[in-house]
Structure formats: C-alpha cells, structure tokens
Motif scaffolding. Structure first.
Motif, PDB file in Angstrom:
ATOM      1  N   LEU A  20      -9.233   1.084  -7.322  1.00  0.00           N
ATOM      2  CA  LEU A  20     -10.151   2.192  -7.106  1.00  0.00           C
ATOM      3  C   LEU A  20      -9.751   3.486  -7.294  1.00  0.00           C
ATOM      4  N   PRO A  21     -10.204   4.533  -7.250  1.00  0.00           N
ATOM      5  CA  PRO A  21      -9.985   6.105  -7.432  1.00  0.00           C
ATOM      6  C   PRO A  21      -9.538   6.380  -6.072  1.00  0.00           C
ATOM      7  N   VAL A  22      -8.570   7.270  -6.154  1.00  0.00           N
ATOM      8  CA  VAL A  22      -8.214   7.971  -4.927  1.00  0.00           C
ATOM      9  C   VAL A  22      -9.454   8.506  -3.891  1.00  0.00           C
ATOM     10  N   LEU A  23      -9.311   8.317  -2.757  1.00  0.00           N
ATOM     11  CA  LEU A  23     -10.377   8.695  -1.864  1.00  0.00           C
ATOM     12  C   LEU A  23     -10.166  10.259  -1.588  1.00  0.00           C
ATOM     13  N   LEU A  24     -11.355  10.889  -1.823  1.00  0.00           N
ATOM     14  CA  LEU A  24     -11.152  12.459  -1.643  1.00  0.00           C
ATOM     15  C   LEU A  24     -12.323  13.184  -0.725  1.00  0.00           C
ATOM     16  N   PRO A  25     -12.406  12.621   0.438  1.00  0.00           N
ATOM     17  CA  PRO A  25     -13.625  13.127   1.296  1.00  0.00           C
ATOM     18  C   PRO A  25     -13.510  14.797   1.472  1.00  0.00           C
ATOM     19  N   PHE A  26     -14.697  15.296   1.491  1.00  0.00           N
ATOM     20  CA  PHE A  26     -14.654  16.631   1.838  1.00  0.00           C
ATOM     21  C   PHE A  26     -15.806  17.023   2.578  1.00  0.00           C
ATOM     22  N   TYR A  27     -15.836  18.039   3.580  1.00  0.00           N
ATOM     23  CA  TYR A  27     -16.677  18.690   4.556  1.00  0.00           C
ATOM     24  C   TYR A  27     -16.729  20.157   4.108  1.00  0.00           C
ATOM     25  N   HIS A  28     -17.571  20.590   5.007  1.00  0.00           N
ATOM     26  CA  HIS A  28     -17.586  22.145   4.866  1.00  0.00           C
ATOM     27  C   HIS A  28     -17.269  22.673   6.398  1.00  0.00           C
ATOM     28  N   LEU A  29     -17.722  22.056   7.514  1.00  0.00           N
ATOM     29  CA  LEU A  29     -17.368  22.657   8.597  1.00  0.00           C
ATOM     30  C   LEU A  29     -17.684  21.599   9.792  1.00  0.00           C
ATOM     31  N   VAL A  30     -17.025  21.909  10.866  1.00  0.00           N
ATOM     32  CA  VAL A  30     -17.175  20.932  12.146  1.00  0.00           C
ATOM     33  C   VAL A  30     -17.624  21.825  13.331  1.00  0.00           C
ATOM     34  N   SER A  31     -18.853  21.518  13.872  1.00  0.00           N
ATOM     35  CA  SER A  31     -19.152  22.154  14.977  1.00  0.00           C
ATOM     36  C   SER A  31     -20.333  21.561  16.057  1.00  0.00           C
ATOM     37  N   ASN A  32     -19.979  21.838  17.163  1.00  0.00           N
ATOM     38  CA  ASN A  32     -21.110  21.486  18.137  1.00  0.00           C
ATOM     39  C   ASN A  32     -22.315  22.196  18.403  1.00  0.00           C
ATOM     40  N   ASP A  33     -22.188  23.447  17.592  1.00  0.00           N
ATOM     41  CA  ASP A  33     -23.330  24.390  17.741  1.00  0.00           C
ATOM     42  C   ASP A  33     -24.381  24.194  16.802  1.00  0.00           C
ATOM     43  N   GLU A  34     -25.497  24.524  16.943  1.00  0.00           N
ATOM     44  CA  GLU A  34     -26.605  24.497  15.771  1.00  0.00           C
ATOM     45  C   GLU A  34     -26.502  25.862  15.235  1.00  0.00           C
ATOM     46  N   LEU A  35     -25.982  25.978  13.985  1.00  0.00           N
ATOM     47  CA  LEU A  35     -25.865  27.097  13.241  1.00  0.00           C
ATOM     48  C   LEU A  35     -26.987  27.587  12.139  1.00  0.00           C
ATOM     49  N   PRO A  36     -27.696  28.597  12.615  1.00  0.00           N
ATOM     50  CA  PRO A  36     -28.709  28.924  12.015  1.00  0.00           C
ATOM     51  C   PRO A  36     -28.788  29.090  10.382  1.00  0.00           C
ATOM     52  N   TYR A  37     -27.741  29.380  10.010  1.00  0.00           N
ATOM     53  CA  TYR A  37     -27.528  29.251   8.545  1.00  0.00           C
ATOM     54  C   TYR A  37     -27.349  28.019   7.784  1.00  0.00           C
ATOM     55  N   ASP A  44     -16.002  26.423   1.272  1.00  0.00           N
ATOM     56  CA  ASP A  44     -16.689  27.647   1.652  1.00  0.00           C
ATOM     57  C   ASP A  44     -15.816  28.735   2.555  1.00  0.00           C
ATOM     58  N   GLY A  45     -14.846  28.147   3.267  1.00  0.00           N
ATOM     59  CA  GLY A  45     -14.065  29.125   4.011  1.00  0.00           C
ATOM     60  C   GLY A  45     -14.766  29.574   5.419  1.00  0.00           C
ATOM     61  N   LEU A  46     -15.686  28.647   5.906  1.00  0.00           N
ATOM     62  CA  LEU A  46     -16.179  28.923   7.048  1.00  0.00           C
ATOM     63  C   LEU A  46     -15.454  29.096   8.276  1.00  0.00           C
ATOM     64  N   ARG A  47     -15.629  29.864   9.322  1.00  0.00           N
ATOM     65  CA  ARG A  47     -14.834  30.168  10.193  1.00  0.00           C
ATOM     66  C   ARG A  47     -14.252  29.032  11.094  1.00  0.00           C
ATOM     67  N   GLU A  48     -15.273  27.838  11.227  1.00  0.00           N
ATOM     68  CA  GLU A  48     -15.016  26.813  11.857  1.00  0.00           C
ATOM     69  C   GLU A  48     -13.778  26.168  11.678  1.00  0.00           C
ATOM     70  N   CYS A  49     -13.605  26.334  10.136  1.00  0.00           N
ATOM     71  CA  CYS A  49     -12.315  25.584   9.554  1.00  0.00           C
ATOM     72  C   CYS A  49     -11.048  26.267  10.341  1.00  0.00           C
ATOM     73  N   TYR A  50     -11.065  27.327  10.825  1.00  0.00           N
ATOM     74  CA  TYR A  50      -9.890  28.100  11.294  1.00  0.00           C
ATOM     75  C   TYR A  50     -10.015  27.539  13.058  1.00  0.00           C
ATOM     76  N   ASP A  51     -11.107  27.841  13.560  1.00  0.00           N
ATOM     77  CA  ASP A  51     -11.347  27.617  14.989  1.00  0.00           C
ATOM     78  C   ASP A  51     -11.387  26.227  15.426  1.00  0.00           C
ATOM     79  N   VAL A  52     -11.968  25.312  14.671  1.00  0.00           N
ATOM     80  CA  VAL A  52     -12.056  24.038  15.155  1.00  0.00           C
ATOM     81  C   VAL A  52     -11.421  22.935  14.721  1.00  0.00           C
ATOM     82  N   VAL A  53     -11.494  23.119  13.162  1.00  0.00           N
ATOM     83  CA  VAL A  53     -10.859  21.963  12.221  1.00  0.00           C
ATOM     84  C   VAL A  53      -9.491  21.962  12.069  1.00  0.00           C
TER      85      VAL A  53
END
Length: 312
Positions: free
Chosen positions: A26-43, A90-99
């Motif tokens: 199988l190909p190497v597995l490369l999962p990706f996300y944008h952010l992780v948060s417990n908050d509802e983010l309007p954008y 995308d470089g969202l702030r949660e990457c630094y604060d949470v992830v």
C-alpha cells in the motif's frame, strides 16, 4: 452514482476488519488536518474538525497501527507501508495552541503548511470569508447565495464592506492564524514548515504561469523566513488541474524537494510527489472509520484496474 458508491464503501468498510483492509502493498499513509478545537469557530463552516478528545483518539489509533515518521524518512526510499506522516494545512492558530503540545507529548513529528499572505493575520482565506459573510447574512435574515471560489474574492470583499464587515478589525480581534514567531517556535521544536501557496487559490482556476508564481513566491518566503532543510509544498485544495509542465518547471527550478496532493491513498507516478488522506470530512468520523473506508476504496480500485488490464 458517485454518492451511492461512497455510501456503499462506508457501510461495507465498517463491517470489515482493519487488518484485512490494510493488507498487501500500500502507499504510505499521509493523513492531514487543518485544526483541532473544542470551540465552534464561525469561519469554519466548510467541514467538521475534530475535538481535542477525538484528535487524541485518532493519534492513539494511528500509533497503535503505524510508526510516525518525519519528512526525511519519507524521502529515504525505505518501505513505509506501516508508517505515517502527519500534516496540517493553512497555519491556523490552533496548530500552535492545541495541536503542537499534543504531538510533542506523544512524540509525533508533523509538517505544517502555511500561506504567507495569512501568516501574522494579514488576511483571511476566501472560503473563511464566505463563512463569516454567511453568518452575518443569517443574523440579518438576508437570503442570498454566495459564490466561494478565489475568482469571487473581489466581489466577496465588496459585499463584506457593504455589510459593514471590516476584515482588518476582525483579524485583529480573532487572530485566527499563527504568527511568524510561533511558526519558528514549531520549527525549533523539530516540526517541518512547508509552503501552501501565497493565498490558497483553487489551482484549477489558474493558468500555468500563475500556478508557478504561487509556488515560487510562497516557497521563496518559506526559504527566506525558515530555511528548512527539506523544502516541502502542499497544493491548496488539491493538485487537480496542475499539468506535468508545472511539476517539471518546479523540479528544474528546484522549488521544492517534495510535494503533496489530497487525493487519498494513491500511488503517484511522479517522483517525490505524494497524495494525502483528508481526515476532516462533511460528516464526523473517527480515524478508524475514515481509514477503513479509504483502504476499501483503494482495494476496490486496484481490483477494478487489474480486471481491466487483463481484459485489454
């Protein structure tokens, strides 16, 4: 038809054991996300992002079945069937604060792909602008359909101004993106920083020269600001509509060492170009469910291709 097939894959994969679906080369597995948060983010009205608990559960599942690797090992040429490399767009702030704190605690390397136009909260991704405008229209009980592509950016900005929505004030207040010092801190902690285009256009809407300029400018900023040992680029949205001549120009100019699309599990014919698996979908799903469906789809395509090859 496509939706019917997708539903079948999800239903069928749920009934099959993970070990069976993951068998074979199988190909190497490369999962990706944008952010992780417990908050509802309007954008973020585009798709579901995981809570902290769900993300930690995803990581535990991945670590149970795979070995986490960095970009250097990904490019080593070794067999990586039982490995994974994680990335965030995308470089969202949660990457630094949470992830990042979670990844450091669990010992998981990762790459963060950023858009120079958004770093330090200079501007907002056009689809996030659509989400903000849609929320404001809903509050005002105004019902109009919104276009959401890069080509509609000027009209979206005009509509926002008409509605009294000031992007500069909103960015200053909410700070949705990471700052340059925060990204540099991630790099110092051992994470990889890569380019993701200047301002996240749909590449299929751009001509070849515009595609190249997006890559050139974003990678020039990445190299000047962070001087990464491995130059990595992830195509925004996907690599659909990117012709071979663009890849050839990138290699001739040595714009990056490795590049990524978002087509899921797929073998690539181009050297040092990989496809990643989106882990955020239109419906919430654990890593186990998401990957089981991905593996079943890959196995079915492989069987169909073999059958077609035998007949021809």
């Amino acid at each position: 038809m496509r939706e019917t097939i997708r539903r079948f894959v999800h239903i069928a994969s749920a009934m099959l054991p993970f070990r069976l679906l993951r068998s074979g080369k199988l190909p190497v597995l490369l999962p990706f996300y944008h952010l992780v948060s417990n908050d509802e983010l309007p954008y973020r009205m585009n798709y579901h992002y995981p809570s902290v608990a769900t993300f930690e559960s995803d990581l535990d599942f991945l670590l149970q079945h795979y070995k986490p690797v960095g970009l250097d090992e990904l490019l080593s040429g070794k067999s990586l069937t039982k490995a994974f490399h994680l990335s965030f767009d995308d470089g969202l702030r949660e990457c630094y604060d949470v992830v990042a704190p979670i990844l450091k605690r669990k010992g998981v390397p990762a790459t963060f792909f950023v858009n120079p136009a958004f770093v330090d909260n200079q501007d907002l991704f056009h689809r996030y602008k659509v989400s903000e405008i849609a929320a404001l229209l809903k509050e005002k009980n105004i019902h109009i359909s919104l276009q959401n592509t890069y080509a509609d950016l000027d009209s979206l900005d005009e509509l926002a101004a008409d509605l009294g929505l000031n992007w500069h004030e909103l960015m200053s207040e909410r700070q949705p993106y990471m700052t340059t010092p925060e990204i540099r801190s991630l790099q110092q902690d051992g994470f990889t920083i890569g380019g993701h285009s200047m301002d996240h256009p749909e590449f299929w809407l751009l001509d070849e020269e515009s595609q190249l300029e997006e890559i050139r400018e974003s990678m020039a900023w990445i190299n000047q600001t962070f001087a990464p040992q491995i130059k990595a680029f992830a195509f925004p949205f996907s690599d659909v509509g990117v012709p071979d001549c663009v890849f050839e120009a990138c290699h001739e100019e040595r714009l990056f060492d490795v590049s990524f699309g978002t087509a899921g599990l797929k073998r690539e014919r181009m050297e040092c170009h990989f496809q990643r698996v989106p882990m955020e979908t239109d419906q919430p799903a654990t890593a186990a469910k998401r990957l089981k469906a991905e593996y079943l789809a890959f196995q079915l395509k492989r069987l169909i291709n073999r059958h077609y090859a035998k007949r021809h």
